[in-house]
Design an enzyme around this catalytic site. Sequence first.
Site, PDB file in Angstrom:
ATOM      1  N   ASP B 142       0.899 110.070  14.177  1.00  0.00           N
ATOM      2  CA  ASP B 142      -0.278 110.913  14.412  1.00  0.00           C
ATOM      3  C   ASP B 142       0.051 112.407  14.329  1.00  0.00           C
ATOM      4  O   ASP B 142      -0.841 113.231  14.189  1.00  0.00           O
ATOM      5  CB  ASP B 142      -0.880 110.624  15.795  1.00  0.00           C
ATOM      6  CG  ASP B 142      -1.589 109.277  15.845  1.00  0.00           C
ATOM      7  OD1 ASP B 142      -1.695 108.626  14.793  1.00  0.00           O
ATOM      8  OD2 ASP B 142      -2.034 108.886  16.937  1.00  0.00           O
ATOM      9  N   MET B 184      -5.746 106.444  10.630  1.00  0.00           N
ATOM     10  CA  MET B 184      -5.265 106.554  12.011  1.00  0.00           C
ATOM     11  C   MET B 184      -5.253 108.001  12.496  1.00  0.00           C
ATOM     12  O   MET B 184      -5.191 108.938  11.707  1.00  0.00           O
ATOM     13  CB  MET B 184      -3.872 105.935  12.135  1.00  0.00           C
ATOM     14  CG  MET B 184      -3.887 104.427  12.300  1.00  0.00           C
ATOM     15  SD  MET B 184      -2.201 103.798  12.600  1.00  0.00           S
ATOM     16  CE  MET B 184      -2.549 102.068  12.989  1.00  0.00           C
ATOM     17  N   GLY B 185      -5.245 108.173  13.791  1.00  0.00           N
ATOM     18  CA  GLY B 185      -5.247 109.499  14.400  1.00  0.00           C
ATOM     19  C   GLY B 185      -6.200 109.491  15.578  1.00  0.00           C
ATOM     20  O   GLY B 185      -7.399 109.636  15.407  1.00  0.00           O
ATOM     21  N   GLU B 241      -9.992 107.696  12.732  1.00  0.00           N
ATOM     22  CA  GLU B 241     -10.462 106.658  13.655  1.00  0.00           C
ATOM     23  C   GLU B 241     -10.926 107.275  14.976  1.00  0.00           C
ATOM     24  O   GLU B 241     -11.756 106.708  15.671  1.00  0.00           O
ATOM     25  CB  GLU B 241      -9.343 105.647  13.927  1.00  0.00           C
ATOM     26  CG  GLU B 241      -8.109 106.267  14.582  1.00  0.00           C
ATOM     27  CD  GLU B 241      -6.963 105.296  14.859  1.00  0.00           C
ATOM     28  OE1 GLU B 241      -6.997 104.157  14.369  1.00  0.00           O
ATOM     29  OE2 GLU B 241      -6.017 105.713  15.564  1.00  0.00           O
ATOM     30  N   LEU B 298      -1.112  99.075   8.036  1.00  0.00           N
ATOM     31  CA  LEU B 298      -0.365  99.293   6.805  1.00  0.00           C
ATOM     32  C   LEU B 298       0.181 100.721   6.762  1.00  0.00           C
ATOM     33  O   LEU B 298       1.237 100.967   6.196  1.00  0.00           O
ATOM     34  CB  LEU B 298      -1.256  99.044   5.581  1.00  0.00           C
ATOM     35  CG  LEU B 298      -1.846  97.634   5.444  1.00  0.00           C
ATOM     36  CD1 LEU B 298      -2.737  97.554   4.207  1.00  0.00           C
ATOM     37  CD2 LEU B 298      -0.765  96.583   5.356  1.00  0.00           C
TER      38      LEU B 298
END
Lengths: 401, 401
Positions: B142, B184-185, B241, B298
């Site tokens: 992140d 993601m994050g 996200e 992934l």
Amino acid sequence: MTARLKGNMLIAQSGGPSMVINRSLVGAILEAKAQKSSIGKIYGALHGVQGIMQGKLVDLGRESVRTLRAVAGTPSAALGSVRKKPKPEECVTILQMMKNYDIRFFFYIGGNDSAETASIIDEEARKSNYELCCYHIPKTIDNDLRENDHTPGYGSAAKFVACAMLGLDADNRSLPGVHISVIMGRHAGFLTAASALARQNEGDGPHLLYFPERPFDMEAFINDVESVYKKLGRCMVAVSEGIIDKDGTPIATKFTKEVDAHGNVQLSGTGALGDLLAAQIREKTGISRVRADTFGYLQRSFPGVVSEVDAMEAEKVARIAVRTAVKKYGSASIAIKREKGKKYRVVYESVPLSAVAKETRHMPDEFIAPSANDITPAFLDYIKPLVGKLPVMGRLKGIRV
Amino acid sequence: MTARLKGNMLIAQSGGPSMVINRSLVGAILEAKAQKSSIGKIYGALHGVQGIMQGKLVDLGRESVRTLRAVAGTPSAALGSVRKKPKPEECVTILQMMKNYDIRFFFYIGGNDSAETASIIDEEARKSNYELCCYHIPKTIDNDLRENDHTPGYGSAAKFVACAMLGLDADNRSLPGVHISVIMGRHAGFLTAASALARQNEGDGPHLLYFPERPFDMEAFINDVESVYKKLGRCMVAVSEGIIDKDGTPIATKFTKEVDAHGNVQLSGTGALGDLLAAQIREKTGISRVRADTFGYLQRSFPGVVSEVDAMEAEKVARIAVRTAVKKYGSASIAIKREKGKKYRVVYESVPLSAVAKETRHMPDEFIAPSANDITPAFLDYIKPLVGKLPVMGRLKGIRV
């Protein structure tokens, strides 16, 4: 047919793109350049039959070899693609365009729907006595074309799936739980089955696989997962997007309604199936860490993840289509057949368009374990040469203190 | 402290795995082997603090260099990971284990939660007058650790995101529509922002980016997409996200309730956010082809997609942690700072554990465009050296007939 058929060539791409569909495109162009005595101009239609109807053509003969080679290594359909079956009145337009541009060689790269389209155009040309060679060049990551041992695009997508599972399995070993991978494959479980290549050591996932070829029973699924989880403390599941219940209804269609021109329901580009299965596991087993990943379009488009054999065959099959068209005329699909024997070898054969059009093929029974939730060793023998080398995962010996 | 501190070492991994967290592990082990005058045994705890409490230790000194090198190149946390903040009574157990095994050097590889855990253990050791060096080795895809210019794991995950977007953009060009990538994050948009590296040519996606740093407004989002779609006939969206609405509520939390020991809600391993956004676009704009892919796990586990700089720094920062511990004792986190100047260079600095623990950092304002739906050139300058070379996508000139 006595005089040598001479004219221009038109090529187009159709259906879902793949890692190697451009390799086929470029193979066909390069081969056509070598067939100057038969082929004049090399045209490409943008977005398949849609582009033909709209007269959106590009001159592929004017692309440099350097550009072509770069395109050959690039995922996606460089000419643009389409999901469209032409209606009778559209076929009239298409044929008129063929005549306008003196096109005598037509190549359509795609799956069974594309073979059907090529067949429709072929029929239309015959009806109007216009001599047109219609060749279908196989492509589908689903690997579901009849007549073929396997199809260009499958090996590379299978490599992506296997690599993804290798990584996800290691990840799940780090933070154990239930993980569900939803993998492409509308009617055939070949791609989902490819995830089994990730089993390098004892205990490696995937532990359970579900294919469209076997009815999916939610209760049995939950029991399967619970049983693996009890034994290993974790469970990796690989499931085809196209799994169906005992009445033949795709599990995913209960959550979406979008349909394309071929009557296909949208299965990809949504996480609904994975989320549904994860929710069921969570609810019915009480296991708290349950995750689902839907591989989605990455499976067919992730740059750099290419099977060498797949790429080579994608180019070869297209070159052979062009060579066959200028030598033998007529219309056909070029199918990839595997020769019997220990060493992996294929031959390329002309088959009627109708033999690959419309219906798809499924995984043969010998590739699916009697339990219905695993593959067989025969499947591994089948797939290994198509995918080639995979990364080897390191693991600590982990000598306990 | 007059006498040289001598004792055994314990290392563990925590939080979400990454492509290079094993590189840090192996870097620390190899460095420890070179520090024989201070470090005796090299122990690893399985699944972080959980393994320490349960006495699940392995002897890493007995792993061959060959095994270690293979593990260094393998995604996932080789020792196993955990998401757990120890409670006071658990800290007593942990400290007792440290004493039992004469551990004087403790290294915890992870993010801000892991730094907090290291800090708690450090405090407990001080309270009981047990001399223990607690070092935190940074890791998080992140990229949201305070004090750091960037963190190991980010560059490789960013490379995956950029490659994925390159492929998806080409795919969407083939079959145009709206495509939403959920990246993601949890609190920081760094990974989502990395997708902008996929813009190699005019018109390339992503066309719109949404970060947790700016409130997400559904109506504005729909207008943005509609406007891009009108102009280009397609639209590529990259969304974190962790996007939040104007009240600070994550959009995704409206659809899930699972919470881990650090109070974090599950954002990954579900396609719900992407599906929600896709449904909104479909419903409000009437655009029919709308797809969402959630990159999921992934991003942090796909074998082979590694940034060289990231891997190198992951090993270096761990080696420096070990070197600092045996030379300077005490407890600290090693932070990666970038030196000013044209050429990319970093230095590694010891910072207090408390300085990186608990709170995370966000993308600085200078990286987010005033429109709130794009990055700035300053962000590209920042990220390029962290990711390294990307595949170059070929494109036909497409000279129209």
